[in-house]
Design an enzyme around this catalytic site. Structure first.
Site, PDB file in Angstrom:
ATOM      1  N   SER A  28      12.834   9.321  39.085  1.00  0.00           N
ATOM      2  CA  SER A  28      13.202   7.980  38.611  1.00  0.00           C
ATOM      3  C   SER A  28      14.036   7.143  39.579  1.00  0.00           C
ATOM      4  CB  SER A  28      13.962   8.117  37.288  1.00  0.00           C
ATOM      5  OG  SER A  28      15.239   8.708  37.514  1.00  0.00           O
ATOM      6  N   THR A  62       8.726   1.327  33.052  1.00  0.00           N
ATOM      7  CA  THR A  62       9.753   0.458  33.618  1.00  0.00           C
ATOM      8  C   THR A  62       9.231  -0.966  33.850  1.00  0.00           C
ATOM      9  OG1 THR A  62      10.968   0.101  35.687  1.00  0.00           O
ATOM     10  CG2 THR A  62       9.029   1.453  35.850  1.00  0.00           C
ATOM     11  N   ASP A  63      10.168  -1.911  33.922  1.00  0.00           N
ATOM     12  CA  ASP A  63       9.787  -3.287  34.278  1.00  0.00           C
ATOM     13  C   ASP A  63       9.456  -3.400  35.767  1.00  0.00           C
ATOM     14  OD1 ASP A  63      12.359  -3.012  35.333  1.00  0.00           O
ATOM     15  OD2 ASP A  63      13.155  -4.845  34.436  1.00  0.00           O
ATOM     16  N   GLU A  64       9.806  -2.377  36.554  1.00  0.00           N
ATOM     17  CA  GLU A  64       9.618  -2.481  38.014  1.00  0.00           C
ATOM     18  C   GLU A  64       8.146  -2.533  38.400  1.00  0.00           C
ATOM     19  OE1 GLU A  64      12.307  -0.090  40.369  1.00  0.00           O
ATOM     20  OE2 GLU A  64      13.778  -0.057  38.748  1.00  0.00           O
ATOM     21  N   TYR A 124       8.360   4.473  43.930  1.00  0.00           N
ATOM     22  CA  TYR A 124       8.676   4.762  42.520  1.00  0.00           C
ATOM     23  C   TYR A 124       7.873   3.857  41.592  1.00  0.00           C
ATOM     24  CZ  TYR A 124      11.114   4.255  38.046  1.00  0.00           C
ATOM     25  OH  TYR A 124      11.402   4.147  36.711  1.00  0.00           O
ATOM     26  N   SER A 167       4.203   4.533  41.546  1.00  0.00           N
ATOM     27  CA  SER A 167       3.802   5.746  40.815  1.00  0.00           C
ATOM     28  C   SER A 167       3.877   5.513  39.298  1.00  0.00           C
ATOM     29  CB  SER A 167       4.666   6.943  41.235  1.00  0.00           C
ATOM     30  OG  SER A 167       6.000   6.774  40.814  1.00  0.00           O
ATOM     31  N   LYS A 168       4.866   4.726  38.864  1.00  0.00           N
ATOM     32  CA  LYS A 168       4.945   4.419  37.420  1.00  0.00           C
ATOM     33  C   LYS A 168       3.788   3.495  37.029  1.00  0.00           C
ATOM     34  CE  LYS A 168       7.684   5.462  34.799  1.00  0.00           C
ATOM     35  NZ  LYS A 168       7.837   6.681  33.934  1.00  0.00           N
ATOM     36  N   ARG A 183      18.540  -1.962  50.997  1.00  0.00           N
ATOM     37  CA  ARG A 183      17.422  -1.044  50.713  1.00  0.00           C
ATOM     38  C   ARG A 183      16.138  -1.664  51.277  1.00  0.00           C
ATOM     39  NH1 ARG A 183      16.554  -0.288  44.361  1.00  0.00           N
ATOM     40  NH2 ARG A 183      17.958   1.465  44.587  1.00  0.00           N
TER      41      ARG A 183
END
Ligand code: NAD
Ligand code: TYD
Length: 359
Positions: free
Chosen positions: A83, A132-134, A158, A161-162, A288
């Protein structure tokens, strides 16, 4: 009974504890206990016969099939995942294995299980996927918030993949008629969150007198939701959500990272005053890579259709959260073991600080 995956992690454990407090229905909790899984989160239900913990991997289809046949759950609530965005940048492989292949393996096991159920029991089964909202990517200031119809545009390993796992869930509904539900939620915070994520990291570092590392200039925006509100939303989606649908879940609490860190310092200054304000510890570090600028959620659908809205404001939620970390120093100490220190060295060791930026 329901089968929960990833129920020893941050949101999963909060979900298990809230569920046990508000329902008589039993839980089988399947968790691999990666670095992020912690049985200490579940200490209060250790002796409760309604909770069965199984250490295992969602990628293990044989294990999942045997659990489904043995316990015959009416639903799977799927939290298990890698996560953390920064870890996905350093080592994406585990994210593909668990988030994509693991979700696929679980969907396959669920599909086969439902086909073995007596016809009368099949319509009641639900597969609730926690996402997730991502997956929607990044917004600019002034863009409208994410809706369920917003096209997917994931930017990190991440979120990619979600997104892949969300697409598989969608496909299993459309192709096989599996009664899936998906929640796409904004950034959670609250008790038991692993101190690699912004809020618990800042609390733990502040209490240890260490730098509070802010990526870039601290102007990236996230929408923050107290974990208990997320769990209540998931219970409601499981209860009344329409199969095949997705629901955006958010707190209507957009904050820049600097605002979040300032709020945390102010609460810490009042609850655990030190010689100087904790704001003195703020330090700006290299950004990042691919850092999403802004996330914002339109949670109108879940409010209109299911009557859910958050109970906690950012101010009350943050205060509760800081209080919890102050009351559980051993929880943080236990986690900050060798593996955690290696991660801190890896993520922050070669990240230069940015001179000339002030809080
Ligand atoms: P977490 O990292 O704290 O916990 C993940 C849990 O999954 C751990 O207990 C870990 O041991 C377990 N796990 C990992 N791989 C596994 C595997 N292969 N088999 C079985 N168990 C495995 O994560 P979290 O923050 O609690 O997030 C839970 C879910 O909610 C995730 O799917 C995440 O994508 C989603 N989500 C999180 C947030 C957030 O702000 N934390 C927001 C929206 C959605
Ligand atoms: P995080 O808690 O990792 O959640 P996500 O990346 O999934 O949104 O980070 C929240 C925000 O805080 C994000 O914009 C990155 C930023 N951040 C920092 O500024 N410093 C840090 O040390 C960490 C971990 C995050």
């Amino acid at each position: 009974m329901i089968l929960v995956t990833g129920g020893a992690g941050f949101i999963g454990a909060n979900f298990v504890l809230d569920w046990m407090a508000s329902s008589d229905e039993s839980i089988v909790n399947l968790d691999k206990l990666t670095y992020a899984g912690n049985l200490g989160n579940l200490a209060s239900v250790r002796d409760d016969a309604r909770h069965t913990f199984v250490k295992g991997d969602i990628c293990d289809g044989t294990l999942v099939a045997s659990l489904l046949d043995r316990y015959r759950p009416r639903a799977i609530v799927h939290f298990a995942a890698e996560s953390h965005v920064d870890r996905s940048i350093h080592a994406p492989g585990d994210f593909i294995t668990t988030n994509v292949n693991g979700t696929f393996s679980l969907l396959e096991a669920a599909r086969a299980y439902v086909s073995r159920l007596p016809a009368g029991e099949q319509p009641a089964f639900r597969f609730l996927h926690v996402s997730t909202d991502e997956v929607y990517g990044s917004l600019n200031a002034g863009d409208p918030p994410f809706m369920e119809s917003t096209p997917y545009a994931p930017n990190s390993p991440y979120s990619a993949s979600k997104a892949a796992s969300d697409h598989l869930v969608r496909a299993y509904h459309h192709t096989y008629g599996l009664a899936t539900l998906t929640g796409n939620c904004s950034n959670n915070y609250g008790p038991c969150q692993f101190p690699e994520k912004l809020i618990p990291l800042v609390i733990a570092n502040a209490l240890a007198g260490k730098t509070l590392p802010i990526y870039g200039d601290g102007s990236n925006v996230r929408d923050w939701l107290y974990v208990g509100d997320h769990c209540a939303a998931l219970r409601r989606v499981l209860e009344a959500g329409r199969p095949g649908e997705t629901y955006n879940i958010g707190g209507c609490n957009e904050k820049t990272n600097l605002e979040v860190v300032h709020a945390l310092c102010d609460v810490l200054d009042s609850l655990a005053p030190a010689a100087a304000s904790y704001r003195q510890l703020i330090g700006f570090v290299q950004d990042r890579p691919g850092h999403d600028r802004r996330y914002a959620i339109d949670a109108g659908k879940i409010e209109r259709e299911l009557g859910w809205r958050p109970a906690e404001s950012f101010e009350t939620g943050i205060r509760k959260t800081v209080r919890w970390y102050l009351d559980h120093p051993d929880w943080v100490k236990d986690i900050q073991s060798g593996a955690y220190l290696q991660w801190v060295e890896r993520n922050y060791g070669d990240r230069p600080s940015l001179p000339g930026r002030r809080a």
